[in-house]
Design an enzyme around this catalytic site. Sequence first.
Site, PDB file in Angstrom:
ATOM      1  N   HIS A 141       0.861  -1.180   0.000  1.00  0.00           N
ATOM      2  CA  HIS A 141       0.000   0.000   0.000  1.00  0.00           C
ATOM      3  C   HIS A 141       0.902   1.236   0.000  1.00  0.00           C
ATOM      4  O   HIS A 141       2.020   1.192   0.515  1.00  0.00           O
ATOM      5  CB  HIS A 141      -0.846  -0.043   1.281  1.00  0.00           C
ATOM      6  CG  HIS A 141      -1.920   0.991   1.370  1.00  0.00           C
ATOM      7  ND1 HIS A 141      -1.676   2.283   1.773  1.00  0.00           N
ATOM      8  CD2 HIS A 141      -3.252   0.918   1.125  1.00  0.00           C
ATOM      9  CE1 HIS A 141      -2.817   2.957   1.774  1.00  0.00           C
ATOM     10  NE2 HIS A 141      -3.787   2.159   1.381  1.00  0.00           N
ATOM     11  N   ASP A 218       2.388  -4.792   7.914  1.00  0.00           N
ATOM     12  CA  ASP A 218       1.232  -3.904   7.750  1.00  0.00           C
ATOM     13  C   ASP A 218      -0.025  -4.756   7.912  1.00  0.00           C
ATOM     14  O   ASP A 218      -0.418  -5.484   7.006  1.00  0.00           O
ATOM     15  CB  ASP A 218       1.317  -3.255   6.363  1.00  0.00           C
ATOM     16  CG  ASP A 218       0.048  -2.501   5.993  1.00  0.00           C
ATOM     17  OD1 ASP A 218      -0.914  -2.494   6.777  1.00  0.00           O
ATOM     18  OD2 ASP A 218       0.032  -1.911   4.890  1.00  0.00           O
ATOM     19  N   GLN A 221      -5.237  -4.924   6.861  1.00  0.00           N
ATOM     20  CA  GLN A 221      -6.306  -5.820   6.387  1.00  0.00           C
ATOM     21  C   GLN A 221      -6.359  -7.140   7.164  1.00  0.00           C
ATOM     22  O   GLN A 221      -7.317  -7.901   7.007  1.00  0.00           O
ATOM     23  CB  GLN A 221      -6.134  -6.119   4.888  1.00  0.00           C
ATOM     24  CG  GLN A 221      -6.209  -4.896   3.983  1.00  0.00           C
ATOM     25  CD  GLN A 221      -7.579  -4.211   3.997  1.00  0.00           C
ATOM     26  OE1 GLN A 221      -8.576  -4.767   4.454  1.00  0.00           O
ATOM     27  NE2 GLN A 221      -7.617  -2.979   3.527  1.00  0.00           N
ATOM     28  N   LYS A 244     -11.201   0.007  10.340  1.00  0.00           N
ATOM     29  CA  LYS A 244     -11.457  -1.144   9.468  1.00  0.00           C
ATOM     30  C   LYS A 244     -11.922  -2.349  10.280  1.00  0.00           C
ATOM     31  O   LYS A 244     -12.056  -3.445   9.747  1.00  0.00           O
ATOM     32  CB  LYS A 244     -10.185  -1.512   8.692  1.00  0.00           C
ATOM     33  CG  LYS A 244      -9.743  -0.460   7.677  1.00  0.00           C
ATOM     34  CD  LYS A 244      -8.572  -0.963   6.860  1.00  0.00           C
ATOM     35  CE  LYS A 244      -7.785   0.128   6.189  1.00  0.00           C
ATOM     36  NZ  LYS A 244      -8.458   0.757   5.053  1.00  0.00           N
ATOM     37  N   CYS A 383      -4.721   2.625  -3.639  1.00  0.00           N
ATOM     38  CA  CYS A 383      -3.411   3.008  -3.097  1.00  0.00           C
ATOM     39  C   CYS A 383      -2.344   1.949  -3.372  1.00  0.00           C
ATOM     40  O   CYS A 383      -1.448   1.721  -2.548  1.00  0.00           O
ATOM     41  CB  CYS A 383      -3.487   3.321  -1.597  1.00  0.00           C
ATOM     42  SG  CYS A 383      -4.564   4.688  -1.210  1.00  0.00           S
TER      43      CYS A 383
HETATM   44  N1  7TS Z   1      -2.177  -0.683   4.505  1.00  0.00           N
HETATM   45  C1  7TS Z   1      -3.140  -1.391   3.897  1.00  0.00           C
HETATM   46  C2  7TS Z   1      -2.871  -2.802   3.480  1.00  0.00           C
HETATM   47  C3  7TS Z   1      -4.388  -0.816   3.684  1.00  0.00           C
HETATM   48  O1  7TS Z   1      -5.348  -1.533   3.090  1.00  0.00           O
HETATM   49  C4  7TS Z   1      -4.623   0.511   4.102  1.00  0.00           C
HETATM   50  C5  7TS Z   1      -5.919   1.212   3.818  1.00  0.00           C
HETATM   51  C6  7TS Z   1      -3.584   1.192   4.752  1.00  0.00           C
HETATM   52  C7  7TS Z   1      -2.375   0.566   4.927  1.00  0.00           C
HETATM   53  C8  7TS Z   1      -3.752   2.577   5.264  1.00  0.00           C
HETATM   54  O2  7TS Z   1      -4.710   2.603   6.282  1.00  0.00           O
HETATM   55  P1  7TS Z   1      -5.175   4.001   6.874  1.00  0.00           P
HETATM   56  O3  7TS Z   1      -6.182   3.639   7.910  1.00  0.00           O
HETATM   57  O4  7TS Z   1      -3.968   4.653   7.407  1.00  0.00           O
HETATM   58  O5  7TS Z   1      -5.771   4.757   5.724  1.00  0.00           O
HETATM   59  N2  7TS Z   1      -6.543   0.759   2.666  1.00  0.00           N
HETATM   60  C9  7TS Z   1      -7.595   1.327   2.049  1.00  0.00           C
HETATM   61  C10 7TS Z   1      -8.227   0.698   0.982  1.00  0.00           C
HETATM   62  O6  7TS Z   1      -7.887  -0.373   0.517  1.00  0.00           O
HETATM   63  N3  7TS Z   1      -9.237   1.483   0.572  1.00  0.00           N
HETATM   64  O7  7TS Z   1      -9.263   2.567   1.352  1.00  0.00           O
HETATM   65  C11 7TS Z   1      -8.257   2.481   2.275  1.00  0.00           C
END
Ligand code: 7TS
Length: 425
Positions: A141, A218, A221, A244, A383
Amino acid sequence: MGTQTSYPLDVGSIRADFPILDRQIGGDIENAGAGSDGDTPLVYLDNAATSQTPKAVVESLVEYYYEYNANVHRGIHHLSQEASVAYEDAHDRVAEFIGAAGREEIIFTKNTTESMNLVAYAWGLQELGPGDTVVLSEMEHHASLVTWQQIAKRTGAEIEYIRVDEAGYLDMEHADELIDDSTAMVSVVHISNTLGTVTPVETLADMVHAHDGYLFVDGAQSAPTQPVDVEAMDTDFFAFSGHKMCGPTGIGVLYGKESILSSMQPYLYGGEMIRSVTYEDSSWEELPWKFEAGTPVIAQAIGLHAAIDYLEDIGMDAVRTHEAELASYAYEELSQFEDIEVYGPPGTDRGGLVAFNLEGVHAHDLSTILNDYGVAIRAGDHCTQPLHDKLGVPASTRASFYIYNTREEVDALVDAVDGARQLFR
Ligand code: 7TS
């Protein structure tokens, strides 16, 4: 299409905890205003972006604001004491949830992105230099990829990428070639938010530790969708986001091994993170407070605690089974259309999401049609731009599932996609 409904968890009663799932929505995105209703039942399949919030979590926030809203750590008054205890308890609850040793290893941030930046800045700027490599995968990501790129530029370190093979798996032989004595950090996504691939993080931990480097996983998910044990994984860092996993927005978690966090300099400076300050110099609080400068995410931490209670009540094993069943069902159903390409590995050993493309149709156009059917999915590069470049497409459409989704909703997705196919042909 199959409509057999035997779930590892009680989806009917779970759905009753999420009032938003009863919404009827309109098809006209341009004119949609907050609360605007239509006549199409919402099919919410954008959970990898953010999940919905159960009543118990909202109620924990209402209780905090109505009954014990106060700043933490500094007040000697009753409300501040209550808020402080709840805030500290939230650290303990998170530690227990992911198998950390204790609250000293749990730092609250804003989100996964900030957790990564914390390590990249606080550890990376201090430790990396020319001759060091940071090993990522091709399916990172941007939160990880962009952050490490920038830190590498500033320190002279190099970035290397572990290949993702045709089927969507990480090429572990390539990982073995890349990880050597120059490797200071391996930073990998646990479950790809585009391919659904599950990374063998335990093997990577062994590989990088054999060369005295660190592993950052990371978990954005994975923490929401499967049991996580950071000690069994033997990862040095682990990050995820509350929003999430049924929690509120505005809170993320950084887990780090105590020995490493202790040796790191703070990332943000200011109040709450200091032990003593003179006009000349300052010293730092103990872990985790050293990394939580300023008024912290109090309400959000209380909400995250309630979210973890909610998920563990259901059981993370059941959550994983449910996710895998829905995702493999969607994968199979969508794969039946010869003009649809589905990405990532098939089967049930994958995350609860499916990204795909309808030949000749941009993902944004497809998602607009799906919205007319009430189906909320994500379209774009999620992303993971470099990964989409590798797949040879600018974007994809992604359906992602959570505890309240049903096989009937997968059927609704597939019907909507089929409707769109006919429209575009
Ligand atoms: N890493 C992964 C694997 C992710 O899916 C996301 C967010 C992040 C990092 C970043 O998370 P955040 O809470 O800091 O934004 N992924 C997504 C997505 O797949 N669609 O919207 C956000």
